[in-house]
Design a protein around this motif. Structure first.
Motif, PDB file in Angstrom:
ATOM      1  N   PRO A  55      62.540  25.920  48.611  1.00 10.34           N
ATOM      2  CA  PRO A  55      62.111  24.623  48.065  1.00 10.34           C
ATOM      3  C   PRO A  55      61.172  23.832  48.965  1.00 10.34           C
ATOM      4  N   ALA A  56      61.276  24.022  50.279  1.00  9.19           N
ATOM      5  CA  ALA A  56      60.438  23.248  51.200  1.00  9.19           C
ATOM      6  C   ALA A  56      59.078  23.899  51.447  1.00  9.19           C
ATOM      7  N   ALA A  57      58.873  25.109  50.949  1.00 14.42           N
ATOM      8  CA  ALA A  57      57.633  25.843  51.237  1.00 14.42           C
ATOM      9  C   ALA A  57      56.481  25.339  50.375  1.00 14.42           C
ATOM     10  N   TYR A  58      55.249  25.509  50.898  1.00 20.61           N
ATOM     11  CA  TYR A  58      54.049  25.103  50.164  1.00 20.61           C
ATOM     12  C   TYR A  58      53.880  25.985  48.925  1.00 20.61           C
ATOM     13  N   GLY A  59      53.720  25.359  47.773  1.00 24.00           N
ATOM     14  CA  GLY A  59      53.501  26.101  46.535  1.00 24.00           C
ATOM     15  C   GLY A  59      54.761  26.388  45.745  1.00 24.00           C
ATOM     16  N   TYR A  60      55.920  25.922  46.241  1.00 21.68           N
ATOM     17  CA  TYR A  60      57.175  26.217  45.526  1.00 21.68           C
ATOM     18  C   TYR A  60      57.162  25.643  44.107  1.00 21.68           C
ATOM     19  N   LEU A  61      56.624  24.426  43.929  1.00 25.79           N
ATOM     20  CA  LEU A  61      56.639  23.787  42.613  1.00 25.79           C
ATOM     21  C   LEU A  61      55.643  24.395  41.634  1.00 25.79           C
ATOM     22  N   ALA A  62      54.889  25.414  42.091  1.00 25.51           N
ATOM     23  CA  ALA A  62      54.035  26.152  41.162  1.00 25.51           C
ATOM     24  C   ALA A  62      54.824  27.224  40.421  1.00 25.51           C
ATOM     25  N   ARG A  63      56.055  27.476  40.845  1.00 29.78           N
ATOM     26  CA  ARG A  63      56.899  28.466  40.168  1.00 29.78           C
ATOM     27  C   ARG A  63      57.340  27.938  38.803  1.00 29.78           C
ATOM     28  N   THR A  64      57.507  28.832  37.860  1.00 27.74           N
ATOM     29  CA  THR A  64      57.927  28.426  36.515  1.00 27.74           C
ATOM     30  C   THR A  64      59.443  28.375  36.363  1.00 27.74           C
ATOM     31  N   ASP A  65      60.194  28.854  37.354  1.00 25.98           N
ATOM     32  CA  ASP A  65      61.646  28.849  37.225  1.00 25.98           C
ATOM     33  C   ASP A  65      62.289  27.640  37.889  1.00 25.98           C
ATOM     34  N   THR A  66      61.489  26.724  38.460  1.00 25.57           N
ATOM     35  CA  THR A  66      62.076  25.536  39.082  1.00 25.57           C
ATOM     36  C   THR A  66      62.638  24.577  38.024  1.00 25.57           C
TER      37      THR A  66
ATOM     38  N   LYS B  61      57.652   9.985  38.219  1.00 24.29           N
ATOM     39  CA  LYS B  61      57.952   9.761  39.634  1.00 24.29           C
ATOM     40  C   LYS B  61      58.402   8.334  39.881  1.00 24.29           C
ATOM     41  N   ASP B  62      57.706   7.351  39.314  1.00 22.29           N
ATOM     42  CA  ASP B  62      58.067   5.953  39.551  1.00 22.29           C
ATOM     43  C   ASP B  62      59.289   5.514  38.755  1.00 22.29           C
ATOM     44  N   LEU B  63      59.690   6.325  37.769  1.00 19.38           N
ATOM     45  CA  LEU B  63      60.940   6.070  37.059  1.00 19.38           C
ATOM     46  C   LEU B  63      62.105   6.805  37.716  1.00 19.38           C
ATOM     47  N   CYS B  64      61.849   7.470  38.867  1.00 20.32           N
ATOM     48  CA  CYS B  64      62.858   8.251  39.608  1.00 20.32           C
ATOM     49  C   CYS B  64      63.282   9.503  38.841  1.00 20.32           C
ATOM     50  N   LEU B  65      62.393  10.045  38.031  1.00 22.43           N
ATOM     51  CA  LEU B  65      62.734  11.187  37.170  1.00 22.43           C
ATOM     52  C   LEU B  65      62.020  12.468  37.576  1.00 22.43           C
ATOM     53  N   GLN B  66      61.410  12.508  38.788  1.00 22.77           N
ATOM     54  CA  GLN B  66      60.636  13.696  39.125  1.00 22.77           C
ATOM     55  C   GLN B  66      61.507  14.939  39.248  1.00 22.77           C
ATOM     56  N   HIS B  67      62.817  14.766  39.437  1.00 23.70           N
ATOM     57  CA  HIS B  67      63.721  15.917  39.538  1.00 23.70           C
ATOM     58  C   HIS B  67      64.647  16.020  38.316  1.00 23.70           C
ATOM     59  N   ASP B  68      64.242  15.411  37.218  1.00 27.97           N
ATOM     60  CA  ASP B  68      65.041  15.460  35.989  1.00 27.97           C
ATOM     61  C   ASP B  68      64.134  15.838  34.807  1.00 27.97           C
ATOM     62  N   PRO B  69      63.747  17.111  34.719  1.00 23.36           N
ATOM     63  CA  PRO B  69      62.830  17.519  33.642  1.00 23.36           C
ATOM     64  C   PRO B  69      63.430  17.383  32.244  1.00 23.36           C
ATOM     65  N   LEU B  70      64.753  17.393  32.123  1.00 23.17           N
ATOM     66  CA  LEU B  70      65.364  17.250  30.805  1.00 23.17           C
ATOM     67  C   LEU B  70      65.073  15.861  30.226  1.00 23.17           C
ATOM     68  N   THR B  71      65.246  14.826  31.053  1.00 25.71           N
ATOM     69  CA  THR B  71      64.918  13.471  30.589  1.00 25.71           C
ATOM     70  C   THR B  71      63.420  13.330  30.348  1.00 25.71           C
TER      71      THR B  71
ATOM     72  N   THR C 153      66.868   9.502  45.481  1.00 28.28           N
ATOM     73  CA  THR C 153      66.361  10.058  44.223  1.00 28.28           C
ATOM     74  C   THR C 153      65.131  10.939  44.447  1.00 28.28           C
ATOM     75  N   LEU C 154      64.536  10.871  45.656  1.00 31.25           N
ATOM     76  CA  LEU C 154      63.359  11.684  45.952  1.00 31.25           C
ATOM     77  C   LEU C 154      63.727  13.063  46.471  1.00 31.25           C
ATOM     78  N   ASN C 155      65.005  13.261  46.776  1.00 25.51           N
ATOM     79  CA  ASN C 155      65.484  14.546  47.306  1.00 25.51           C
ATOM     80  C   ASN C 155      66.225  15.297  46.205  1.00 25.51           C
ATOM     81  N   ALA C 156      65.676  16.429  45.798  1.00 24.01           N
ATOM     82  CA  ALA C 156      66.261  17.179  44.674  1.00 24.01           C
ATOM     83  C   ALA C 156      67.690  17.603  44.952  1.00 24.01           C
ATOM     84  N   SER C 157      68.021  17.891  46.211  1.00 22.07           N
ATOM     85  CA  SER C 157      69.371  18.358  46.534  1.00 22.07           C
ATOM     86  C   SER C 157      70.410  17.252  46.424  1.00 22.07           C
ATOM     87  N   LEU C 158      69.980  15.985  46.439  1.00 24.41           N
ATOM     88  CA  LEU C 158      70.921  14.858  46.357  1.00 24.41           C
ATOM     89  C   LEU C 158      71.034  14.283  44.953  1.00 24.41           C
TER      90      LEU C 158
END
Length: 614
Positions: A294-305, A80-90, A145-150
């Protein structure tokens, strides 16, 4: 002068009843056909023994799995502090890199360091100063960098955003590692340990994990139901079911296929809990029980994100130094990481003594401790060069695993180091761990950070806690270690000296809770009057002593006769980390032996005969 009475008869090899009956059919005999332990009657294999290759591989994989939680957690916390929370490949690249470097450092420590069977891996002691440095205004992540859509993870702009941050971490870790190498190879660690007691160590280690409650709580709060189930499973397996043995199929030469009891829940509580929670998230995702918005509670518990990570990750990827670019250096980062280095060194010295007790070895001599700390510094230098975003230290979890498996052989840890190297090269492994749902990680963090805090507090067992002096030192240190960083984070503009670099150094140090608490504990413990017994230093020093000194050189000397047969000049013997020769020329302590069962050397030794060594 030491005296001992030892039996001339060779004892029968012990059978391992925790993992496999590893000595069946004549397999798994010790080196030279007999056990060579010290106080090793409780061990299946002591430190100098060489188990069969298949057992080395199996137990090496087990040590890898034991360290897995800590190794995977560190890159995911930093993301998160490296700005990588939306980049699982890195994130998967960072996980693979920390696997690879941990393998190199483990092999260096076993062959050239303290020479105990102790695994090396990432350290939580570096997390607090790293996060403090990345929270400076210069390094805070831009809002986009905190917004996945951007976020476009392949764009040069985004790549530069996270790489310049990890390059700053690399530079700070590499410079701080030079301090650790200096302290180790110069023998300074022995001098410092005279002033560092339980009242310094307890707040320092406790404050490694306490400030991370916010990060762990936020991750668990993505879906508290999933996080609570993960916590429940870890507690169930590690505490309630730890003494339940599970029958597993085993193949031996004599009994062929049969079953043997294995304490599965005791050895793999975290791994089992992660896999079950991960599987549940997968089922809930397939059945659309979890929200798809994506904005709903519990979305990041999905395995396909993060499902595309496995397809994007290469099968094989070889990490190399400078893979994120040329490291940069700032005084603020260096001073912060140095505070983490001090905490890591103190913890590692304790691990060395604990490991020696568990594997039937004598306590490590000064030259071995100096060498171990120096090699850990070298490992941090390599970690900085490769770009793990962290350093390396000895893993306490794996020290505990030695007692569970009753196998203390060096060769098992060598196998574990090789497994780490292979897992670091195999890119899909890191990618798989980067897809763990966020609330599962949060639940694991809550348990792990709680245990680390308790480990720090457990050092107070050596201290007289009925003393008002000790209660004040510990309580004040802990409280200030939480209060001061909290105030500085909320009022960074109040720290203004007119020199930007000095402002950054002060801010990083004062927002690192373990530095504030550890420094206050050190200062107060060494200035407020108190007896050695009251301060816990008497009991602390007694656990580091042993009467068994006759085999020190056999365990802790360098391989291939370095320092004894080769490179044994008077110049090298002056080095604090070089093995010391016996008076007779072959070890650290002079021992003269008198054998009372006189006989011809070719004759078989009578059963029950004894040797008296004086």
């Amino acid at each position: 002068m030491n005296s001992a009475i030892t039996s001339c008869e060779h004892p029968e090899p012990l059978k391992g009843d925790g993992v496999f009956n590893s000595h069946e059919g004549g397999q798994g005999r010790k080196k030279d056909g007999q056990p060579r332990g010290f106080s090793s009657n409780h061990l299946a294999y002591s430190i100098l023994d060489i188990p069969p290759w298949y057992l080395c591989v199996f137990l090496g994989v087990q040590h890898f799995l034991t360290a897995l939680g800590g190794l995977v957690a560190i890159p995911l916390i930093l993301a998160k502090d490296l700005c990588l929370q939306h980049d699982p490949l890195t994130q998967s690249y960072l996980i693979s890199t920390i696997f690879f470097v941990s393998g190199i450092c483990t092999l260096l420590q076993v062959f050239l360091g303290v020479r105990l069977p102790i695994l090396q891996g990432g350290t939580f002691a570096f997390l607090a100063p790293s996060l403090a440095m990345l929270s400076l205004p210069t390094w805070k992540c831009p809002m986009w960098t905190l917004n996945a859509s951007l976020v476009n993870t392949t764009s040069p702009e985004f790549t530069e955003e996270w790489q310049k941050r990890i390059r700053e971490l690399q530079g700070a870790i590499m410079v701080a590692s030079c301090v650790q190498m200096l302290v180790g190879f110069s023998g300074l660690i022995g001098f410092l340990m005279r002033f560092i007691g339980p009242l310094t160590i307890a707040p320092t280690i406790s404050l490694v994990a306490l400030p991370l409650f916010d990060s762990a709580g936020n991750d668990a709060g993505i879906h508290w139901g999933i996080a609570a189930m993960t916590i429940f499973l870890i507690v169930l397996f590690s505490q309630y079911l730890k003494n339940i043995a599970v029958p597993v199929p085993v193949y031996g030469r004599e009994k062929k296929c049969h079953t043997s009891k294995f304490y599965l829940f005791q050895v793999f509580p975290v791994l089992l809990a992660l896999c079950i929670s991960w599987l549940l998230c997968f089922v809930l995702t397939v059945t659309d029980a979890l929200p798809s918005a994506p904005a709903a509670y519990g979305y990041l518990a999905r395995t396909d994100t993060k499902g595309d990570v496995l397809s994007q990750a290469p099968w094989f990827r070889f990490p190399y130094p400078g893979q994120w670019g040329l490291p940069t250096i700032s005084p603020a980062g260096v001073f912060g990481i140095v505070a983490g280095v001090i905490s890591s060194m103190v913890e590692s010295v304790g691990d060395y003594y604990a490991c020696a007790r568990l594997v039937g070895a004598p306590p490590p001599p000064k030259h071995a401790i100096n060498r171990g700390i120096g090699i850990e510094g070298l490992g941090c230098l390599l970690a900085g060069a490769w770009g793990t975003g962290n350093g390396t230290t000895s893993y306490s979890e794996n020290v505990g695993a030695l007692g569970i498996t009753r196998v203390g052989s060096r060769m098992v840890i060598v196998a574990a180091g090789c497994v780490l190297l292979l897992m670091g090269i195999f890119g899909k492994i890191g990618a798989a761990f980067a897809t763990i749902p966020t609330p599962v990680i949060g639940g694991m963090f809550l348990v792990m950070f709680g245990v680390i805090t308790a480990v720090g507090i457990s050092n107070l067992q050596y201290v007289d806690m009925n003393s008002s002096r000790n209660i004040f030192v510990f309580g004040f240190s802990i409280y200030c270690g939480l209060a001061v960083p909290n105030w500085v984070n909320k009022n960074p503009e109040r720290l203004h000296t007119g020199i930007l670099q000095l402002d950054q150094v002060i801010q990083v140090l004062l927002t690192t809770g373990m530095f504030v608490g550890g420094f206050l504990g050190f200062l107060l413990d060494n200035t407020i009057p108190g007896s050695l017994e009251e301060r816990g230093l008497l009991a602390w020093n007694q656990i580091q002593k042993s009467e068994e000194t006759t085999k020190i050189s056999e365990v802790y000397s360098l391989p291939c006769g370095i320092g004894t047969r080769f490179c044994a000049s008077s110049c090298t013997r002056c080095l604090p980390f070089w093995p010391k020769l016996e008076r007779g020329g072959r070890g650290e302590v002079g021992v003269s032996q008198l054998t009372l069962c006189s006989r011809d050397p070719s004759e078989e030794r009578p059963k029950g005969a004894t040797d008296t060594r004086m």
